[in-house]
Design a protein around this motif. Sequence first.
Motif, mmCIF file in Angstrom:
data_model
loop_
_atom_site.group_PDB
_atom_site.id
_atom_site.type_symbol
_atom_site.label_atom_id
_atom_site.label_comp_id
_atom_site.label_asym_id
_atom_site.label_seq_id
_atom_site.Cartn_x
_atom_site.Cartn_y
_atom_site.Cartn_z
ATOM 1 N N LYS A 35 0.801 -1.218 0.000
ATOM 2 C CA LYS A 35 0.000 0.000 0.000
ATOM 3 C C LYS A 35 0.839 1.276 0.000
ATOM 4 C CE LYS A 35 -4.320 -1.194 2.213
ATOM 5 N NZ LYS A 35 -4.379 -1.781 3.564
ATOM 6 N N LYS A 36 1.943 1.218 0.776
ATOM 7 C CA LYS A 36 2.789 2.413 0.834
ATOM 8 C C LYS A 36 4.101 2.203 0.107
ATOM 9 C CE LYS A 36 0.810 4.257 5.038
ATOM 10 N NZ LYS A 36 0.829 4.014 6.487
ATOM 11 N N GLY A 37 4.151 1.165 -0.733
ATOM 12 C CA GLY A 37 5.378 0.840 -1.464
ATOM 13 C C GLY A 37 5.705 1.904 -2.510
ATOM 14 N N GLU A 38 6.961 1.867 -2.951
ATOM 15 C CA GLU A 38 7.451 2.890 -3.882
ATOM 16 C C GLU A 38 6.664 2.889 -5.195
ATOM 17 O OE1 GLU A 38 12.013 3.865 -3.732
ATOM 18 O OE2 GLU A 38 11.713 1.685 -3.465
ATOM 19 N N VAL A 39 6.473 1.691 -5.782
ATOM 20 C CA VAL A 39 5.774 1.605 -7.065
ATOM 21 C C VAL A 39 4.332 2.083 -6.910
ATOM 22 C CG1 VAL A 39 5.082 0.091 -8.965
ATOM 23 C CG2 VAL A 39 7.239 -0.332 -7.743
ATOM 24 N N THR A 40 3.685 1.668 -5.823
ATOM 25 C CA THR A 40 2.302 2.078 -5.582
ATOM 26 C C THR A 40 2.210 3.598 -5.457
ATOM 27 O OG1 THR A 40 2.197 0.055 -4.295
ATOM 28 C CG2 THR A 40 0.270 1.490 -4.206
ATOM 29 N N THR A 41 3.172 4.165 -4.717
ATOM 30 C CA THR A 41 3.166 5.607 -4.522
ATOM 31 C C THR A 41 3.314 6.345 -5.861
ATOM 32 O OG1 THR A 41 4.268 5.171 -2.431
ATOM 33 C CG2 THR A 41 4.169 7.475 -3.146
ATOM 34 N N ILE A 42 4.246 5.825 -6.696
ATOM 35 C CA ILE A 42 4.426 6.462 -8.008
ATOM 36 C C ILE A 42 3.125 6.387 -8.808
ATOM 37 C CG2 ILE A 42 5.604 6.267 -10.256
ATOM 38 C CD1 ILE A 42 8.097 5.384 -8.631
ATOM 39 N N LEU A 43 2.497 5.205 -8.786
ATOM 40 C CA LEU A 43 1.248 5.043 -9.534
ATOM 41 C C LEU A 43 0.191 6.031 -9.053
ATOM 42 C CD1 LEU A 43 0.753 1.226 -10.017
ATOM 43 C CD2 LEU A 43 0.591 2.988 -11.793
ATOM 44 N N ARG A 44 0.167 6.192 -7.740
ATOM 45 C CA ARG A 44 -0.869 7.045 -7.179
ATOM 46 C C ARG A 44 -0.639 8.524 -7.532
ATOM 47 N NH1 ARG A 44 -0.684 5.934 -1.586
ATOM 48 N NH2 ARG A 44 -1.502 3.853 -1.977
ATOM 49 N N THR A 45 0.640 8.871 -7.746
ATOM 50 C CA THR A 45 0.928 10.289 -7.993
ATOM 51 C C THR A 45 1.182 10.615 -9.468
ATOM 52 O OG1 THR A 45 3.231 9.829 -7.431
ATOM 53 C CG2 THR A 45 1.835 10.717 -5.678
ATOM 54 N N ILE A 64 5.660 -2.834 -14.262
ATOM 55 C CA ILE A 64 6.602 -3.250 -13.212
ATOM 56 C C ILE A 64 5.840 -3.810 -12.005
ATOM 57 C CG2 ILE A 64 8.257 -2.368 -11.520
ATOM 58 C CD1 ILE A 64 9.379 -0.620 -13.744
ATOM 59 N N ARG A 65 4.720 -3.179 -11.668
ATOM 60 C CA ARG A 65 3.962 -3.712 -10.526
ATOM 61 C C ARG A 65 3.554 -5.149 -10.806
ATOM 62 N NH1 ARG A 65 -1.798 -1.531 -8.934
ATOM 63 N NH2 ARG A 65 -2.167 -2.667 -10.851
ATOM 64 N N GLN A 66 3.023 -5.402 -11.977
ATOM 65 C CA GLN A 66 2.590 -6.768 -12.307
ATOM 66 C C GLN A 66 3.765 -7.731 -12.287
ATOM 67 O OE1 GLN A 66 0.462 -6.507 -16.008
ATOM 68 N NE2 GLN A 66 -1.306 -5.522 -15.038
ATOM 69 N N GLU A 67 4.864 -7.282 -12.853
ATOM 70 C CA GLU A 67 6.042 -8.143 -12.926
ATOM 71 C C GLU A 67 6.532 -8.490 -11.514
ATOM 72 O OE1 GLU A 67 9.313 -6.456 -15.035
ATOM 73 O OE2 GLU A 67 10.523 -8.292 -14.871
ATOM 74 N N LEU A 68 6.601 -7.446 -10.666
ATOM 75 C CA LEU A 68 7.100 -7.692 -9.301
ATOM 76 C C LEU A 68 6.137 -8.575 -8.518
ATOM 77 C CD1 LEU A 68 8.676 -4.268 -8.228
ATOM 78 C CD2 LEU A 68 9.791 -6.340 -9.112
ATOM 79 N N GLU A 69 4.851 -8.309 -8.669
ATOM 80 C CA GLU A 69 3.868 -9.155 -7.956
ATOM 81 C C GLU A 69 4.029 -10.608 -8.358
ATOM 82 O OE1 GLU A 69 0.237 -6.028 -6.953
ATOM 83 O OE2 GLU A 69 0.085 -7.357 -8.709
#
Length: 341
Positions: A35-45, A64-69
């Motif tokens: 939820k507060k991860g770097e990729v999530t934060t970038i997506l949110r902003t 990248i999120r999909q790949e990392l997940e």
Amino acid sequence: MLDKLKSIREQTLKQLESVADAGALRQIESATVGKKGEVTTILRTVGELPLSERPAVGRLANEIRQELEAAIAAREELIEAQALAQSLEEGALDVTLPGRPVAVGRLHPATQMLRQVYAIWADMGFQVYRSRDVEEDEINFTLLNMPPHHPARDMWDTFHTTTEGVILRTHTSPGQIRAMREYAPEPIRVILPGMCYRYEQITARHEMQFNQVEGLAVGRNIRMTDLKGTMAEFARRMYGEHLQVRFRCSHFPFTEPSMEVDAECALCEGKGCSVCKYTGWLEIGGAGMVHPVVLQNGGYDPRVFSGFAFGLGTERIMMVKHDIQDIRAFWANDLRFLEQF
Ligand code: PHE
């Protein structure tokens, strides 16, 4: 921003290659796609970026999120599989090993003997009557026809308590008084088993505590022949069918007449051996016709009622049956002895 995303991707994939436990994996997950991860934060902003950058950053971040997940999930599977393999290996079961013996409890040999004795008397119509171990001097002695200071009391070395007149019973005979007082004027046929206590020098033949089984029959027309026949029947059932029984004159203050009952030595069949001290006979207990004074103390009119009584030492019976040389073995708590029964 694109470079940053790529370096997150690179770094995370590298970390994932070496991570070996579930906790560390969770940490990586929350630092990136949590939820507060770097990729999530970038997506949110993404919405805050200049319009021209948005599509590319958004697309790459999603990829990248999909790949990392997916990579995290794969790694998780791997870690679980390894943990399972390890636990299987550690807890490996060798079914060819011999089993461990289960420690099974059993009854103490003295208890086994008592139950055998109860069963014989039960067959002859005697019920078990429980009397107390801590007894009144009056019932242990006085009401059994031994007034205070009577020399007959010397036959029993007594443990006294700090309460005046309260002792440990020296024999099971006081139970006669208790049973009679409970049932008078009904007829009685009971056995009174239990521990007795005597302040004695302990030797191979004498313990300061031992079990007795008292017997008491009270009714109309009970005679000496009933006593003799009953004792002989008990001896045969206990020791063997063909055994002779003999009765010797004796004295107890609470029976009249009194006798000792002997059975032919079951080990040597009367020929003489070390167990019977080369006499051919073994003492099985004291007995007699209930003394009129005792009947009266129990609440029965001695002109109408009569009775017989006997007392058996059950550890002694066990010693004879199993050729046990030392009575101290019974309460010494030595498993090498106890586990033989
Ligand atoms: N109470 C006697 C004893 O302990 C045994 C006994 C019991 C004798 C009953 C006669 C009748 O020695």
